[in-house]
Design a protein around this motif. Structure first.
Motif, short mmCIF file in Angstrom:
data_model
loop_
_atom_site.label_atom_id
_atom_site.label_comp_id
_atom_site.label_asym_id
_atom_site.label_seq_id
_atom_site.Cartn_x
_atom_site.Cartn_y
_atom_site.Cartn_z
N MET A 1 0.82 -1.21 0.00
CA MET A 1 0.00 0.00 0.00
C MET A 1 0.85 1.26 0.00
SD MET A 1 -3.31 -0.91 2.34
CE MET A 1 -2.48 -1.70 3.70
N LEU A 2 1.98 1.24 0.73
CA LEU A 2 2.86 2.39 0.72
C LEU A 2 3.48 2.61 -0.66
CD1 LEU A 2 4.69 2.11 4.16
CD2 LEU A 2 3.27 3.99 3.37
N CYS B 1 13.79 6.22 0.02
CA CYS B 1 12.73 6.92 0.75
C CYS B 1 13.25 8.17 1.45
CB CYS B 1 12.07 5.98 1.74
SG CYS B 1 11.08 4.70 0.97
N VAL B 2 14.45 8.09 2.02
CA VAL B 2 15.01 9.26 2.70
C VAL B 2 15.25 10.39 1.71
CG1 VAL B 2 17.07 10.13 3.89
CG2 VAL B 2 16.01 8.00 4.62
N ALA C 1 8.30 9.58 4.16
CA ALA C 1 8.84 9.61 5.51
C ALA C 1 8.29 8.46 6.35
CB ALA C 1 8.54 10.95 6.17
N LEU C 2 7.01 8.15 6.20
CA LEU C 2 6.43 7.01 6.90
C LEU C 2 7.09 5.71 6.45
CD1 LEU C 2 4.25 5.82 8.79
CD2 LEU C 2 2.74 5.75 6.79
N ASP C 3 7.33 5.59 5.16
CA ASP C 3 7.97 4.39 4.63
C ASP C 3 9.39 4.24 5.16
OD1 ASP C 3 8.28 2.04 3.24
OD2 ASP C 3 8.39 2.98 1.26
N PHE C 4 10.19 5.31 5.17
CA PHE C 4 11.56 5.14 5.68
C PHE C 4 11.58 4.96 7.18
CE2 PHE C 4 12.20 9.89 6.02
CZ PHE C 4 12.77 9.95 7.28
N TYR C 5 10.60 5.47 7.90
CA TYR C 5 10.51 5.22 9.33
C TYR C 5 10.23 3.74 9.59
CZ TYR C 5 8.66 5.23 14.07
OH TYR C 5 8.41 4.93 15.38
#
Length: 172
Positions: free
Chosen positions: A33-34, A96-97, A134-138
């Motif tokens: 989903m991401l 992602c970052v 940001a959510l994905d790299f977190y």
């Protein structure tokens, strides 16, 4: 008798289309989903930048769209499991970052410097993409941190293999 195509000949077309789409299991997973959100937001941001006076920023959303699309299909067909020597989580983390940082910068510039509606829309979609990346790299960082805490990051065997010594069997 004059028909060239039979009604059952539509099945090959459907299977080709289904083979191109991501699997249902992966698309419904958190990572799937991401990645779908990243692909969609990058594409919409690309379209908005292409239609705006801030067309100088069109390159990055296009590149991010293509890399996110590649990773979506690579993870969907389990391409990452075939090539284990490639550091997929690290590559995904760095992607992602950098995407979140660059989307944030070009979104600020697009919203503050340009006055047309397409630039403003591109900036808003860029801010949303920043949050998704940001959510994905977190989440990737948390997975990597737990992997390393569990001892998965120990590479004591690698230097001994490079020297030609197999000290694991000798020390037991």
């Amino acid at each position: 008798m004059g028909d060239i195509e039979t009604p059952s000949s539509t099945h090959p077309r459907q299977t080709v289309l289904l083979s191109v789409l991501p699997s249902k299991e992966f698309a419904s997973s958190r990572k799937g989903m991401l990645l779908i959100a990243e692909v969609a937001l990058s594409f919409v941001s690309f379209i908005c930048f292409a239609a705006s006076t801030a067309a100088a920023f069109v390159t990055f959303p296009l590149l991010e769209f293509l890399t996110a699309l590649f990773l979506l299909f690579a993870y969907s067909i389990k391409f990452n499991e075939r090539f284990k020597g490639f550091l997929w989580p690290l590559m995904d983390f760095l992607r992602c970052v950098t995407a979140s940082i660059i989307f944030f910068i070009i979104s600020i510039m697009s919203v503050s410097k340009y006055v047309d509606a397409a630039s403003k829309a591109a900036g808003i979609f860029g801010f949303i993409a920043t949050i998704v990346f940001a959510l994905d790299f977190y989440l990737i960082f948390n997975e990597l941190a737990t992997f390393l805490k569990q001892g998965g990051g120990e590479t004591n065997e690698e230097p001994s293999r490079q020297q030609g010594e197999f000290s694991d069997s000798d020390s037991d």
